[in-house]
Write an enzyme that holds these catalytic residues in place. Structure first.
Site, PDB file in Angstrom:
ATOM      1  N   ARG A  16       0.829  -1.214  -0.099  1.00 13.71           N
ATOM      2  CA  ARG A  16      -0.071   0.059   0.211  1.00 13.71           C
ATOM      3  C   ARG A  16       0.818   1.180  -0.155  1.00 13.71           C
ATOM      4  NH1 ARG A  16      -4.831  -1.051   2.430  1.00 13.71           N
ATOM      5  NH2 ARG A  16      -3.781  -2.491   3.875  1.00 13.71           N
ATOM      6  N   TYR A  17       1.907   1.111   0.852  1.00  9.89           N
ATOM      7  CA  TYR A  17       2.729   2.217   0.849  1.00  9.89           C
ATOM      8  C   TYR A  17       4.098   2.017   0.174  1.00  9.89           C
ATOM      9  CZ  TYR A  17      -0.223   3.475   4.914  1.00  9.89           C
ATOM     10  OH  TYR A  17      -1.489   3.485   5.708  1.00  9.89           O
TER      11      TYR A  17
ATOM     12  N   ARG B  33       7.055  -0.073   2.387  1.00 12.50           N
ATOM     13  CA  ARG B  33       6.676  -1.300   3.129  1.00 12.50           C
ATOM     14  C   ARG B  33       5.837  -2.099   2.423  1.00 12.50           C
ATOM     15  NH1 ARG B  33       5.430   3.538   4.924  1.00 12.50           N
ATOM     16  NH2 ARG B  33       3.322   4.091   6.008  1.00 12.50           N
TER      17      ARG B  33
ATOM     18  N   CYS C 120      -4.804 -17.884  14.130  1.00 12.63           N
ATOM     19  CA  CYS C 120      -4.637 -16.984  15.300  1.00 12.63           C
ATOM     20  C   CYS C 120      -4.514 -18.003  16.589  1.00 12.63           C
ATOM     21  CB  CYS C 120      -5.514 -15.923  15.417  1.00 12.63           C
ATOM     22  SG  CYS C 120      -5.411 -14.856  14.093  1.00 12.63           S
TER      23      CYS C 120
ATOM     24  N   CYS D 257     -10.619 -12.590  17.468  1.00 13.25           N
ATOM     25  CA  CYS D 257     -11.119 -11.452  18.230  1.00 13.25           C
ATOM     26  C   CYS D 257     -12.600 -11.013  17.587  1.00 13.25           C
ATOM     27  CB  CYS D 257     -10.333 -10.287  17.767  1.00 13.25           C
ATOM     28  SG  CYS D 257      -8.535 -10.667  18.289  1.00 13.25           S
TER      29      CYS D 257
ATOM     30  N   CYS E 214     -12.380  -8.516  14.692  1.00 12.95           N
ATOM     31  CA  CYS E 214     -11.310  -8.611  13.799  1.00 12.95           C
ATOM     32  C   CYS E 214     -11.305  -8.035  12.290  1.00 12.95           C
ATOM     33  CB  CYS E 214     -10.762 -10.421  13.447  1.00 12.95           C
ATOM     34  SG  CYS E 214      -9.279 -10.354  12.272  1.00 12.95           S
TER      35      CYS E 214
ATOM     36  N   ARG F 228      -9.909  -8.790   9.769  1.00 15.12           N
ATOM     37  CA  ARG F 228      -9.608  -9.596   8.621  1.00 15.12           C
ATOM     38  C   ARG F 228     -10.487 -10.956   8.826  1.00 15.12           C
ATOM     39  NH1 ARG F 228      -3.863  -8.275   8.535  1.00 15.12           N
ATOM     40  NH2 ARG F 228      -3.756  -6.574   7.148  1.00 15.12           N
TER      41      ARG F 228
ATOM     42  N   ASP G  90     -12.804  -0.923  12.544  1.00 16.49           N
ATOM     43  CA  ASP G  90     -12.761  -0.970  10.988  1.00 16.49           C
ATOM     44  C   ASP G  90     -13.970  -1.263  10.752  1.00 16.49           C
ATOM     45  OD1 ASP G  90     -10.313  -0.123  10.270  1.00 16.49           O
ATOM     46  OD2 ASP G  90      -9.431  -2.027  11.089  1.00 16.49           O
TER      47      ASP G  90
ATOM     48  N   ASP H 299      -7.970   3.546   9.529  1.00 14.01           N
ATOM     49  CA  ASP H 299      -7.856   2.954   7.933  1.00 14.01           C
ATOM     50  C   ASP H 299      -8.926   3.391   7.357  1.00 14.01           C
ATOM     51  OD1 ASP H 299      -5.538   1.160   7.544  1.00 14.01           O
ATOM     52  OD2 ASP H 299      -5.979   0.588   9.610  1.00 14.01           O
TER      53      ASP H 299
ATOM     54  N   LYS I 229      -3.702   4.698   6.526  1.00 11.96           N
ATOM     55  CA  LYS I 229      -4.136   5.093   7.859  1.00 11.96           C
ATOM     56  C   LYS I 229      -3.807   6.816   7.809  1.00 11.96           C
ATOM     57  CE  LYS I 229      -2.376   1.260  10.634  1.00 11.96           C
ATOM     58  NZ  LYS I 229      -2.147   0.379   9.308  1.00 11.96           N
TER      59      LYS I 229
HETATM   60  S1  SF4 Z   1      -7.482  -9.121  15.249  1.00 10.75           S
HETATM   61 FE1  SF4 Z   1      -7.800 -10.827  13.910  1.00 10.75          FE
HETATM   62  S2  SF4 Z   1      -5.753 -11.156  13.006  1.00 10.75           S
HETATM   63 FE2  SF4 Z   1      -5.400 -10.137  14.746  1.00 10.75          FE
HETATM   64  S3  SF4 Z   1      -5.383 -11.829  16.496  1.00 10.75           S
HETATM   65 FE3  SF4 Z   1      -7.398 -11.229  16.681  1.00 10.75          FE
HETATM   66  S4  SF4 Z   1      -8.517 -12.421  15.129  1.00 10.75           S
HETATM   67 FE4  SF4 Z   1      -6.118 -12.563  14.645  1.00 10.75          FE
END
Ligand code: SF4
Length: 367
Positions: free
Chosen positions: A94-95, A98, A107, A111, A114, A116, A277, A314, A321
C-alpha cells in the site's frame, strides 16, 4: 470474580455454554456465528473472564454474540481494502517503502472485531501455500524500495520457531529489507509459546526486528504476558503496541489510561489506537470518531507523552491510515486590520486542561 481454568482452547459454542462463558439460550445464534467466523478462547484468556460480569471487557472481545449476524451500514469483508493493493498472494503493498506479508491465516484467539475476520480461521488455508510463499519472497526481492516487511496474518507467532527462523533468515538476506515487524497477539493469548526458541527465531542477522503487541485492556497484561514481553525485549527486540478502540472494552478514559500505563511499564511504546474498522457484524463494538477524539483528549490530560498512542483510522478502500486527532490548534479569526498587518497567522491552542491560549501570544506585525 468467577474465573475458569481450562486445559485446552475452546472452539465450539457448546463448549462456551458448558463452561458458563455464554448463555444456553444463545446457543442456536452462536452456532450460526461460528459457522461464519472462527471462535477460539485460549486457557489464558478464559482465565481472565469474570463469568459473573455480563459486561466483562475480556469476554466482549472473544465470546461471540448474535449481534455479529447483523451487517451494519458500510460494513464489508475487506474493510481496509487489502485486496486492491495485493500484487501477489500474501502481499499487500500500500505504501512505497513497506509491505504486509500475510504468512498464516490462523490465530491463537479470534477477536470478535477482527478486520480480517473473513480471511482467518479454520476453513481457510492455514498458511500461504509454498508456491505463493516463493512468489511473495520474489516480489519483495524484486522491489528495492521495500525497506520494511510487516509479518501479519493471522498471527505469525503461530508458526513453529523453526519455520519462523527460516522465514526471518530468508527476508533478512534481502539487502534492502532492513526492518522486519511482527504483529502478534500471542504474548497475551498464549504466552507459553514465547519460549527461548521463539525468541531466538525473532532475532536475525542482517535486519532489525520489531514486535507490535495487540492488546486492548490492561487485564490482558498478566504476569505471564509481561514475562513473555520481557523475554522479547531483553533479547534486544523493541516492542510497540497496537490497540483497537472498542465499545464496552476500553471506551472510557480510565480503561485507556490503565492500558497505556501497563504497556509503558512493560517497556512497550504505545503506537496505534485504531478506530474500529467497518468489518461485517462489528458495529456493536465500534465507537464514533467523536468519542475517540474525546477519549484522546482525556488521555492527554492524564498521562505523559510516553503513554500516548496515535489515534488512527484506516480509510476504507485501501487508502491507508490517517491520524484522526483530536486537533489542538486552530487559526484565530483575527480582525481584518490585524490580519492585514500580521506576518504570521495566530492560532488558538488548547492545553491539557482544555484552556485556550493564543500563539504567538502577541500578534507579530511588520515593523
Ligand atoms: S485481530 Fe484478527 S488477525 Fe489479529 S489476533 Fe485477532 S483474530 Fe487474529
Amino acid at each position: 470474580m468467577n474465573k475458569i481454568n481450562l486445559a485446552t482452547t475452546l472452539r465450539e459454542p457448546t463448549e462456551l455454554v458448558a463452561h458458563g462463558l455464554a448463555p444456553a439460550a444463545a446457543l442456536a445464534d452462536l452456532e450460526k456465528v461460528a459457522a461464519r467466523y472462527a471462535v477460539a478462547v485460549t486457557p489464558d484468556i478464559a482465565a481472565l473472564i469474570d463469568r459473573n460480569d455480563p459486561d466483562d471487557p475480556i469476554a466482549r472481545q472473544f465470546i461471540p454474540s448474535a449481534e455479529e449476524l447483523l451487517a451494519g451500514p458500510g460494513e464489508n469483508a475487506d474493510p481496509i481494502g487489502d485486496h486492491a493493493y495485493s500484487p501477489v498472494a500474501g502481499i499487500v503493498h500500500r505504501y512505497p517503502d513497506r509491505v504486509l506479508f500475510k504468512l498464516v491465516h490462523v490465530c491463537a484467539v479470534y477477536c470478535r472485531f477482527c478486520f480480517r475476520r473473513e480471511m482467518v480461521g479454520p476453513g481457510k488455508a492455514n498458511a500461504l501455500p509454498h508456491a505463493a510463499y516463493q512468489d511473495a519472497i520474489g516480489y519483495i526481492r524484486a522491489h528495492p524500495e521495500i525497506w520494511e516487511v510487516i509479518l501479519t496474518g493471522g498471527d505469525p507467532l503461530m508458526l513453529s520457531p523453526r519455520r519462523l527462523a527460516e522465514i526471518m533468515a530468508e527476508l533478512a538476506a534481502i539487502d534492502h529489507v532492513r526492518i522486519i515487524r511482527i504483529h502478534t497477539r500471542v504474548p497475551v493469548a498464549d504466552p507459553a509459546r514465547i519460549g527461548a526458541e521463539m525468541i531466538a527465531a525473532l532475532r536475525v542477522k542482517g535486519a532489525t526486528t520489531w514486535v507490535a503487541l495487540h492488546a486492548n485492556h490492561a487485564r490482558e497484561l498478566t504476569a505471564p504476558a509481561r514475562a513473555a514481553c520481557a523475554g522479547i525485549i531483553d533479547a534486544g527486540i523493541p516492542m510497540v503496541s497496537q490497540s483497537v478502540l472498542l465499545r464496552g472494552v476500553n471506551d472510557n478514559a480510565s480503561a485507556l489510561e490503565a492500558l497505556m500505563r501497563a504497556f509503558v511499564e512493560c517497556r512497550i511504546k504505545p503506537y496505534y489506537l485504531h478506530h474500529g474498522d467497518l468489518a461485517s457484524g462489528t458495529s456493536h463494538l465500534r465507537t464514533t470518531l467523536a468519542q475517540g477524539q474525546e477519549l484522546m483528549r482525556a488521555l492527554r490530560g492524564r498521562v505523559s507523552g510516553l503513554c500516548q498512542p496515535d489515534y488512527v483510522l484506516d480509510i476504507p478502500g485501501g487508502h491507508g491510515k490517517a491520524p484522526v486527532g483530536p486537533n489542538y490548534l486552530s487559526p484565530t479569526n483575527t480582525q481584518s486590520r490585524e490580519r492585514e498587518q500580521s506576518v504570521e497567522t495566530r492560532y488558538r491552542v488548547v492545553d491539557y486542561c482544555g484552556e485556550v491560549h493564543l500563539y504567538p501570544p502577541i500578534a507579530m506585525t511588520d515593523p
